[in-house]
Design a protein around this motif. Sequence first.
Motif, PDB file in Angstrom:
ATOM      1  N   GLU A 258       0.762  -1.172  -0.111  1.00  0.00           N
ATOM      2  CA  GLU A 258      -0.099   0.138   0.138  1.00  0.00           C
ATOM      3  C   GLU A 258       0.834   1.209   0.007  1.00  0.00           C
ATOM      4  N   SER A 259       1.882   1.416   0.613  1.00  0.00           N
ATOM      5  CA  SER A 259       2.763   2.380   0.659  1.00  0.00           C
ATOM      6  C   SER A 259       3.701   2.651  -0.492  1.00  0.00           C
ATOM      7  N   LYS A 260       3.622   1.513  -1.430  1.00  0.00           N
ATOM      8  CA  LYS A 260       4.547   1.594  -2.644  1.00  0.00           C
ATOM      9  C   LYS A 260       5.707   1.323  -2.392  1.00  0.00           C
ATOM     10  N   LYS A 261       6.373   0.806  -1.128  1.00  0.00           N
ATOM     11  CA  LYS A 261       7.618   0.696  -0.817  1.00  0.00           C
ATOM     12  C   LYS A 261       8.071  -0.582  -1.542  1.00  0.00           C
ATOM     13  N   VAL A 262       7.190  -1.673  -1.644  1.00  0.00           N
ATOM     14  CA  VAL A 262       7.416  -2.877  -2.245  1.00  0.00           C
ATOM     15  C   VAL A 262       6.591  -2.832  -3.778  1.00  0.00           C
ATOM     16  N   ASN A 263       7.535  -3.542  -4.605  1.00  0.00           N
ATOM     17  CA  ASN A 263       7.034  -3.776  -5.962  1.00  0.00           C
ATOM     18  C   ASN A 263       6.123  -5.002  -6.054  1.00  0.00           C
ATOM     19  N   GLY A 264       4.924  -4.922  -6.193  1.00  0.00           N
ATOM     20  CA  GLY A 264       4.107  -6.341  -6.294  1.00  0.00           C
ATOM     21  C   GLY A 264       4.167  -6.870  -7.727  1.00  0.00           C
ATOM     22  N   VAL A 265       4.810  -6.259  -8.386  1.00  0.00           N
ATOM     23  CA  VAL A 265       4.731  -6.960  -9.983  1.00  0.00           C
ATOM     24  C   VAL A 265       6.106  -6.936 -10.290  1.00  0.00           C
ATOM     25  N   SER A 266       7.108  -7.441  -9.211  1.00  0.00           N
ATOM     26  CA  SER A 266       8.432  -7.545  -9.440  1.00  0.00           C
ATOM     27  C   SER A 266       8.732  -8.691 -10.463  1.00  0.00           C
TER      28      SER A 266
ATOM     29  N   LYS B  90      16.403  -4.411   9.967  1.00  0.00           N
ATOM     30  CA  LYS B  90      16.668  -3.236  10.508  1.00  0.00           C
ATOM     31  C   LYS B  90      17.164  -3.584  12.143  1.00  0.00           C
ATOM     32  N   PRO B  91      17.937  -2.343  12.607  1.00  0.00           N
ATOM     33  CA  PRO B  91      18.532  -2.788  14.036  1.00  0.00           C
ATOM     34  C   PRO B  91      17.426  -2.780  15.116  1.00  0.00           C
ATOM     35  N   SER B  92      17.557  -4.139  15.729  1.00  0.00           N
ATOM     36  CA  SER B  92      16.633  -4.102  17.080  1.00  0.00           C
ATOM     37  C   SER B  92      17.660  -4.981  18.009  1.00  0.00           C
ATOM     38  N   VAL B  93      18.819  -5.090  17.713  1.00  0.00           N
ATOM     39  CA  VAL B  93      19.639  -6.002  18.787  1.00  0.00           C
ATOM     40  C   VAL B  93      20.928  -5.310  18.800  1.00  0.00           C
TER      41      VAL B  93
ATOM     42  N   SER C 188      22.056  -3.141   8.424  1.00  0.00           N
ATOM     43  CA  SER C 188      20.635  -2.842   9.031  1.00  0.00           C
ATOM     44  C   SER C 188      20.608  -1.497   9.220  1.00  0.00           C
ATOM     45  N   PHE C 189      21.617  -0.611   9.801  1.00  0.00           N
ATOM     46  CA  PHE C 189      21.490   0.835  10.235  1.00  0.00           C
ATOM     47  C   PHE C 189      21.147   1.465   8.964  1.00  0.00           C
ATOM     48  N   GLU C 190      21.747   0.925   7.610  1.00  0.00           N
ATOM     49  CA  GLU C 190      21.203   1.761   6.492  1.00  0.00           C
ATOM     50  C   GLU C 190      19.759   1.473   6.027  1.00  0.00           C
ATOM     51  N   ALA C 191      19.508   0.233   6.281  1.00  0.00           N
ATOM     52  CA  ALA C 191      18.076  -0.271   6.058  1.00  0.00           C
ATOM     53  C   ALA C 191      17.076   0.703   6.867  1.00  0.00           C
ATOM     54  N   LYS C 192      17.431   0.885   8.093  1.00  0.00           N
ATOM     55  CA  LYS C 192      16.603   1.810   8.905  1.00  0.00           C
ATOM     56  C   LYS C 192      16.455   3.194   8.614  1.00  0.00           C
ATOM     57  N   GLU C 193      17.553   3.798   8.076  1.00  0.00           N
ATOM     58  CA  GLU C 193      17.591   5.180   7.466  1.00  0.00           C
ATOM     59  C   GLU C 193      16.787   5.395   6.196  1.00  0.00           C
ATOM     60  N   GLU C 194      16.581   4.200   5.680  1.00  0.00           N
ATOM     61  CA  GLU C 194      15.859   4.241   4.301  1.00  0.00           C
ATOM     62  C   GLU C 194      14.380   4.063   4.336  1.00  0.00           C
ATOM     63  N   ASP C 195      14.256   3.139   5.519  1.00  0.00           N
ATOM     64  CA  ASP C 195      12.820   2.537   5.554  1.00  0.00           C
ATOM     65  C   ASP C 195      11.689   3.596   5.940  1.00  0.00           C
ATOM     66  N   ASN C 196      10.392   3.394   5.284  1.00  0.00           N
ATOM     67  CA  ASN C 196       9.297   4.465   5.726  1.00  0.00           C
ATOM     68  C   ASN C 196       8.421   3.742   6.937  1.00  0.00           C
ATOM     69  N   ASN C 197       8.862   2.659   7.799  1.00  0.00           N
ATOM     70  CA  ASN C 197       8.319   2.325   8.880  1.00  0.00           C
ATOM     71  C   ASN C 197       6.652   2.130   8.677  1.00  0.00           C
ATOM     72  N   ASP C 198       6.348   1.271   7.571  1.00  0.00           N
ATOM     73  CA  ASP C 198       4.875   1.112   7.165  1.00  0.00           C
ATOM     74  C   ASP C 198       4.687  -0.043   7.847  1.00  0.00           C
ATOM     75  N   GLY C 199       5.501  -0.791   8.458  1.00  0.00           N
ATOM     76  CA  GLY C 199       5.052  -2.014   9.144  1.00  0.00           C
ATOM     77  C   GLY C 199       5.773  -3.088   8.263  1.00  0.00           C
TER      78      GLY C 199
END
Length: 332
Positions: A60-68, A144-147, A251-262
Amino acid sequence: MNTTPLELNKIYDLAYNALKKHGCDDFNAESVATTVTHAERDGSVSHGLFRIPGYIASLESKKVNGVSRPSSTYLTQNAIRVEGDYGFAPVAIKVGLPDLIKTTSSHGVGILTITNTHHFAALWHETEALAEKNLIGIACTAYKPSVAPAGAKKPLFGTNPISFAWPRKNNTPVVYDMATSTMAMGEVQVAARDGHKVPFGTGLNKEGNKTDDPSQIANGGVLLTFGDYKGSAIAMMIELLSAGLVGDLFSFEAKEEDNNDGGPARGGEFIMALSPELIAGKDWNEHAEKFFTQMLSLDGVRLPGQRRHNNRNDKGPREINTNLLEKIKSLI
Ligand code: NDP
């Protein structure tokens, strides 16, 4: 916790329809729904239907391409890269595994580097697929960092899972698949949802103190690695293989880029395959079986993967959390 029984084909339909409704085409929806259904079949509950709301949020947030349409190229004779086209990881894995199997079966060793994908699943799917072709499989991915690294109170590593599968002729493979944190974050979330405690020291709360409350870990706290500095070293290795070597996000770069849509953050995956037939020689299976016999002769030992394979023999319905089921139905 209230549960509702659901047949495996209904689980597949539910996942497939939810993904299709929110932007996946047939190819993408089939790949992810199959992974979700296999997770429910084997009792990997934290990576089954539980993940569907997150998959949908990221569509829904268009972060992921569903027609990859991931594409596979050979970097060297033994190294293959799949460019994931910003889709879900099961799609890229489906595209890359046949080339990995082919190259490893010819040359004894192969690696598959997967880039630009979103991994939200267990890793045994890919290592076990290799073992079913009589190859050893190793896979790892960062998140993403959680550890917290050993000694720290702040997160830097993801829960960074690693899976290993050993093929067995005429038997199910031996497969381990584990987060390098004390627990996978999905398991912590399921425990929080179901009101269960986790072992004391699984993580720290936001004040930096050890806790057994999963909601305190999941909300502003931090997980710890298993085995203190030893698990921390393996988590670091996984960052280096799945980001440094693959050429994708730490992981730390993934966090910087992620839109935290869940939904799952973008990242890479490292998969390695080895042919025991070509490397160890013809009696590799009999030799390893002697080792497994020794292991199993010790009281209290079971082989990793056995729980899932036992679950798989049950062809009946699976008990699905009723609230989750209603939530997914409301999204279709
Ligand atoms: P577990 O701690 O539940 O299990 C880890 C492994 O240990 C499994 O292979 C399990 O086999 C085996 N095992 C458990 N108990 C025993 C025993 N008594 N004797 C022998 N073997 C045993 O897994 P985690 O909670 O660490 O991870 C759960 C999942 O989360 C994994 O599938 C992982 O890939 C996934 N994950 C995915 C992430 C992602 O970004 N995509 C991030 C983090 C985790 P068995 O299955 O047979 O019980």
